[in-house]
Motif scaffolding. Structure first.
Motif, PDB file in Angstrom:
ATOM      1  N   PRO A  75       0.807  -1.227   0.000  1.00  8.38           N
ATOM      2  CA  PRO A  75       0.000   0.000   0.000  1.00  8.38           C
ATOM      3  C   PRO A  75       0.833   1.266   0.000  1.00  8.38           C
ATOM      4  CG  PRO A  75       0.048  -0.956   2.191  1.00  8.38           C
ATOM      5  CD  PRO A  75       0.699  -1.949   1.273  1.00  8.38           C
ATOM      6  N   PHE A  76       2.129   1.131   0.279  1.00 14.16           N
ATOM      7  CA  PHE A  76       3.010   2.296   0.313  1.00 14.16           C
ATOM      8  C   PHE A  76       3.807   2.451  -0.982  1.00 14.16           C
ATOM      9  CE2 PHE A  76       2.571   0.594   4.655  1.00 14.16           C
ATOM     10  CZ  PHE A  76       1.796   1.614   5.174  1.00 14.16           C
ATOM     11  N   ALA A  77       3.512   1.595  -1.965  1.00 14.53           N
ATOM     12  CA  ALA A  77       4.207   1.690  -3.248  1.00 14.53           C
ATOM     13  C   ALA A  77       3.695   2.908  -4.013  1.00 14.53           C
ATOM     14  CB  ALA A  77       3.985   0.423  -4.063  1.00 14.53           C
ATOM     15  N   PRO A  78       4.573   3.857  -4.306  1.00  8.62           N
ATOM     16  CA  PRO A  78       4.133   5.070  -5.014  1.00  8.62           C
ATOM     17  C   PRO A  78       4.049   4.845  -6.513  1.00  8.62           C
ATOM     18  CG  PRO A  78       6.477   5.207  -4.571  1.00  8.62           C
ATOM     19  CD  PRO A  78       6.006   3.901  -3.961  1.00  8.62           C
ATOM     20  N   ALA A  79       3.553   5.841  -7.207  1.00  4.98           N
ATOM     21  CA  ALA A  79       3.511   5.789  -8.667  1.00  4.98           C
ATOM     22  C   ALA A  79       4.926   5.749  -9.226  1.00  4.98           C
ATOM     23  CB  ALA A  79       2.764   7.003  -9.202  1.00  4.98           C
ATOM     24  N   ARG A  80       5.088   4.968 -10.306  1.00  6.73           N
ATOM     25  CA  ARG A  80       6.389   4.890 -10.975  1.00  6.73           C
ATOM     26  C   ARG A  80       6.145   4.532 -12.430  1.00  6.73           C
ATOM     27  NH1 ARG A  80      10.516   0.189  -9.463  1.00  6.73           N
ATOM     28  NH2 ARG A  80      10.018   0.902  -7.350  1.00  6.73           N
ATOM     29  N   GLY A  81       6.434   5.438 -13.345  1.00  2.62           N
ATOM     30  CA  GLY A  81       6.205   5.160 -14.754  1.00  2.62           C
ATOM     31  C   GLY A  81       4.744   4.832 -15.022  1.00  2.62           C
ATOM     32  N   GLU A  82       4.495   3.684 -15.639  1.00  3.58           N
ATOM     33  CA  GLU A  82       3.133   3.261 -15.953  1.00  3.58           C
ATOM     34  C   GLU A  82       2.386   2.775 -14.705  1.00  3.58           C
ATOM     35  OE1 GLU A  82       2.980   0.384 -19.074  1.00  3.58           O
ATOM     36  OE2 GLU A  82       4.500   1.415 -20.268  1.00  3.58           O
ATOM     37  N   TYR A  83       3.098   2.502 -13.636  1.00  5.57           N
ATOM     38  CA  TYR A  83       2.466   2.001 -12.416  1.00  5.57           C
ATOM     39  C   TYR A  83       1.908   3.189 -11.635  1.00  5.57           C
ATOM     40  CZ  TYR A  83       1.958  -0.519  -7.967  1.00  5.57           C
ATOM     41  OH  TYR A  83       1.469  -1.074  -6.814  1.00  5.57           O
ATOM     42  N   PRO A  84       0.588   3.232 -11.412  1.00  8.96           N
ATOM     43  CA  PRO A  84      -0.001   4.425 -10.801  1.00  8.96           C
ATOM     44  C   PRO A  84       0.047   4.458  -9.277  1.00  8.96           C
ATOM     45  CG  PRO A  84      -1.725   2.874 -11.366  1.00  8.96           C
ATOM     46  CD  PRO A  84      -0.432   2.262 -11.836  1.00  8.96           C
ATOM     47  N   GLY A  85       0.608   3.398  -8.661  1.00  8.55           N
ATOM     48  CA  GLY A  85       0.545   3.249  -7.213  1.00  8.55           C
ATOM     49  C   GLY A  85      -0.552   2.265  -6.869  1.00  8.55           C
ATOM     50  N   PHE A  86      -0.339   1.477  -5.822  1.00  8.74           N
ATOM     51  CA  PHE A  86      -1.289   0.418  -5.502  1.00  8.74           C
ATOM     52  C   PHE A  86      -2.666   0.977  -5.155  1.00  8.74           C
ATOM     53  CE2 PHE A  86      -3.220  -2.714  -2.573  1.00  8.74           C
ATOM     54  CZ  PHE A  86      -3.290  -3.788  -3.444  1.00  8.74           C
ATOM     55  N   LEU A  87      -2.714   2.009  -4.336  1.00  8.32           N
ATOM     56  CA  LEU A  87      -4.007   2.560  -3.933  1.00  8.32           C
ATOM     57  C   LEU A  87      -4.777   3.102  -5.129  1.00  8.32           C
ATOM     58  CD1 LEU A  87      -3.101   4.442  -0.617  1.00  8.32           C
ATOM     59  CD2 LEU A  87      -3.878   2.085  -0.919  1.00  8.32           C
ATOM     60  N   ALA A  88      -4.073   3.761  -6.035  1.00  8.67           N
ATOM     61  CA  ALA A  88      -4.733   4.315  -7.220  1.00  8.67           C
ATOM     62  C   ALA A  88      -5.246   3.206  -8.126  1.00  8.67           C
ATOM     63  CB  ALA A  88      -3.768   5.219  -7.982  1.00  8.67           C
ATOM     64  N   LEU A  89      -4.491   2.120  -8.236  1.00  8.94           N
ATOM     65  CA  LEU A  89      -4.906   1.016  -9.092  1.00  8.94           C
ATOM     66  C   LEU A  89      -6.160   0.338  -8.526  1.00  8.94           C
ATOM     67  CD1 LEU A  89      -3.936  -0.243 -11.715  1.00  8.94           C
ATOM     68  CD2 LEU A  89      -2.523  -1.816 -10.370  1.00  8.94           C
ATOM     69  N   VAL A  90      -6.190   0.152  -7.217  1.00 12.38           N
ATOM     70  CA  VAL A  90      -7.382  -0.427  -6.587  1.00 12.38           C
ATOM     71  C   VAL A  90      -8.583   0.492  -6.790  1.00 12.38           C
ATOM     72  CG1 VAL A  90      -8.439  -1.020  -4.362  1.00 12.38           C
ATOM     73  CG2 VAL A  90      -6.118  -1.792  -4.886  1.00 12.38           C
ATOM     74  N   ASP A  91      -8.378   1.780  -6.623  1.00 12.62           N
ATOM     75  CA  ASP A  91      -9.481   2.728  -6.777  1.00 12.62           C
ATOM     76  C   ASP A  91     -10.015   2.716  -8.205  1.00 12.62           C
ATOM     77  OD1 ASP A  91     -11.122   4.835  -5.562  1.00 12.62           O
ATOM     78  OD2 ASP A  91     -10.109   6.163  -6.978  1.00 12.62           O
ATOM     79  N   GLU A  92      -9.129   2.453  -9.162  1.00  9.09           N
ATOM     80  CA  GLU A  92      -9.551   2.444 -10.560  1.00  9.09           C
ATOM     81  C   GLU A  92     -10.336   1.188 -10.922  1.00  9.09           C
ATOM     82  OE1 GLU A  92      -7.586   2.173 -15.033  1.00  9.09           O
ATOM     83  OE2 GLU A  92      -6.306   2.684 -13.323  1.00  9.09           O
ATOM     84  N   VAL A  93      -9.832   0.002 -10.543  1.00  6.99           N
ATOM     85  CA  VAL A  93     -10.459  -1.240 -11.026  1.00  6.99           C
ATOM     86  C   VAL A  93     -11.465  -1.831 -10.040  1.00  6.99           C
ATOM     87  CG1 VAL A  93      -8.447  -1.774 -12.444  1.00  6.99           C
ATOM     88  CG2 VAL A  93      -8.644  -2.779 -10.163  1.00  6.99           C
ATOM     89  N   ASP A  96     -12.706  -6.902  -5.535  1.00  4.15           N
ATOM     90  CA  ASP A  96     -13.469  -7.303  -4.351  1.00  4.15           C
ATOM     91  C   ASP A  96     -12.606  -7.255  -3.092  1.00  4.15           C
ATOM     92  OD1 ASP A  96     -16.071  -8.407  -5.667  1.00  4.15           O
ATOM     93  OD2 ASP A  96     -14.426  -9.319  -6.798  1.00  4.15           O
ATOM     94  N   GLN A  97     -11.327  -7.530  -3.262  1.00  4.10           N
ATOM     95  CA  GLN A  97     -10.428  -7.600  -2.114  1.00  4.10           C
ATOM     96  C   GLN A  97      -9.075  -6.987  -2.463  1.00  4.10           C
ATOM     97  OE1 GLN A  97     -10.117 -11.100   0.806  1.00  4.10           O
ATOM     98  NE2 GLN A  97      -8.524 -11.576  -0.689  1.00  4.10           N
ATOM     99  N   ALA A  98      -8.499  -6.295  -1.503  1.00  5.67           N
ATOM    100  CA  ALA A  98      -7.138  -5.778  -1.617  1.00  5.67           C
ATOM    101  C   ALA A  98      -6.320  -6.404  -0.490  1.00  5.67           C
ATOM    102  CB  ALA A  98      -7.113  -4.261  -1.512  1.00  5.67           C
ATOM    103  N   THR A  99      -5.265  -7.111  -0.853  1.00  9.06           N
ATOM    104  CA  THR A  99      -4.407  -7.770   0.134  1.00  9.06           C
ATOM    105  C   THR A  99      -3.100  -7.008   0.234  1.00  9.06           C
ATOM    106  OG1 THR A  99      -5.382  -9.935  -0.341  1.00  9.06           O
ATOM    107  CG2 THR A  99      -3.238  -9.904   0.747  1.00  9.06           C
ATOM    108  N   LEU A 100      -2.805  -6.538   1.433  1.00  7.46           N
ATOM    109  CA  LEU A 100      -1.637  -5.685   1.651  1.00  7.46           C
ATOM    110  C   LEU A 100      -0.426  -6.529   2.018  1.00  7.46           C
ATOM    111  CD1 LEU A 100      -3.394  -2.840   3.663  1.00  7.46           C
ATOM    112  CD2 LEU A 100      -3.350  -3.281   1.192  1.00  7.46           C
ATOM    113  N   VAL A 101       0.648  -6.334   1.248  1.00  8.05           N
ATOM    114  CA  VAL A 101       1.863  -7.139   1.406  1.00  8.05           C
ATOM    115  C   VAL A 101       3.062  -6.197   1.480  1.00  8.05           C
ATOM    116  CG1 VAL A 101       3.254  -8.988   0.414  1.00  8.05           C
ATOM    117  CG2 VAL A 101       0.788  -8.942   0.013  1.00  8.05           C
ATOM    118  N   PRO A 102       3.958  -6.382   2.475  1.00  7.13           N
ATOM    119  CA  PRO A 102       5.097  -5.472   2.610  1.00  7.13           C
ATOM    120  C   PRO A 102       6.282  -5.889   1.742  1.00  7.13           C
ATOM    121  CG  PRO A 102       5.098  -6.995   4.443  1.00  7.13           C
ATOM    122  CD  PRO A 102       3.878  -7.328   3.609  1.00  7.13           C
ATOM    123  N   ASP A 103       6.061  -5.990   0.427  1.00  7.73           N
ATOM    124  CA  ASP A 103       7.136  -6.426  -0.449  1.00  7.73           C
ATOM    125  C   ASP A 103       7.922  -5.231  -0.990  1.00  7.73           C
ATOM    126  OD1 ASP A 103       5.227  -5.378  -2.096  1.00  7.73           O
ATOM    127  OD2 ASP A 103       5.196  -7.031  -3.515  1.00  7.73           O
TER     128      ASP A 103
END
Length: 253
Positions: A75-93, A96-103
């Motif tokens: 959840p703390f992964a920010p936007a980078r290039g084509e990747y909009p950030g995890f929170l933004a991607l969840v908000d877009e698509v 049903d479930q968002a699983t938070l992983v500290p990777d």
């Protein structure tokens, strides 16, 4: 009965190794659903070495509400290039479930969970944002942990996902009793706090049955690497059905 969510990241890994669009992750999605799986999991990363944001969107459209859609990520992964950030991607698509992983980029695969005692305050903001997106929120935790679950429930977390890597290794080594006990203790503590239980990582056709027999309260297992490995030899449809059979037998003993 425990539900099976199939992680399709490895389909994207194979495709990315060659370029182009084969194997097709959308076709894999349709195949997995037709075989009876109750969910699809994707774990997009900022470095896009697995699935990419375009895959996340395409799979969402392919699922079309037929089964549950689970997105995993930091959840703390920010936007980078084509990747909009995890929170933004969840908000877009709107999965049903968002699983938070500290990777992180340095990890080949997820290898530990959040420490809820340490991380709960900084998780509160992302969890609130994910809940506004309509997602059920699950958080990846290590087996053996029994604290922080009341606080997790208080900030809106709905489930934990028990990291089953150590259990899988113990099972392969022939002595899984202690690891199973740690998973069971964690599940019992989470249930007592009002949380539901998911599990995943390195589960396969050999160790899945004993795991579910010992932890029948698990709502969902997310399986990717081993399932795709098996599918190379038996086919994707047959392999999904085989995993569903393992789950069914675990509850019929």
């Amino acid at each position: 009965m425990t539900r099976l969510s199939v992680n399709l990241n490895k389909i994207a890994v194979l495709r990315n190794s060659r370029g182009g669009d084969r194997p097709d992750i959308v076709q894999a999605t349709h195949t997995v659903i037709a075989a009876g799986a109750q969910g699809i999991t994707l774990h997009p990363r900022p470095d896009m070495r697995h699935v990419r944001p375009a895959d996340v969107r395409a799979v969402a459209a392919a699922i079309g509400g037929r089964v549950e859609y689970n997105l995993e990520g930091n959840p703390f992964a920010p936007a980078r290039g084509e990747y909009p950030g995890f929170l933004a991607l969840v908000d877009e698509v709107r999965p049903d479930q968002a699983t938070l992983v500290p990777d992180s980029d340095s990890q080949i695969t997820s290898d530990h969970g959040f420490d809820l005692d340490r991380d709960i305050e900084r998780l509160a903001g992302p969890v609130a944002a994910l809940k506004r997106s309509g997602a059920r929120v699950s958080v990846f935790v290590d087996a053996g942990g029994t604290s922080g679950f009341d606080q997790a429930r208080a900030i809106g977390i709905d489930r934990i996902e028990i990291y089953t890597g150590p259990y899988a290794q113990a099972h392969a080594d022939g002595d899984a009793l202690k690891a199973l006990e740690q998973c069971a203790v964690t599940a019992q503590a989470a249930l007592a706090a009002g949380l539901e239980i998911n599990a995943g990582h390195d589960l396969n056709q050999l160790n899945l049955g004993p795991f579910l027999h010992a932890l029948p309260t698990v709502a969902e297992v997310s399986i990717g690497h081993a399932l795709i490995d098996d599918a190379l030899y038996a086919g994707l449809d047959a392999t999904v059905r085989a995993y569903l059979d393992v789950i069914g037998k675990a509850f019929s003993r």
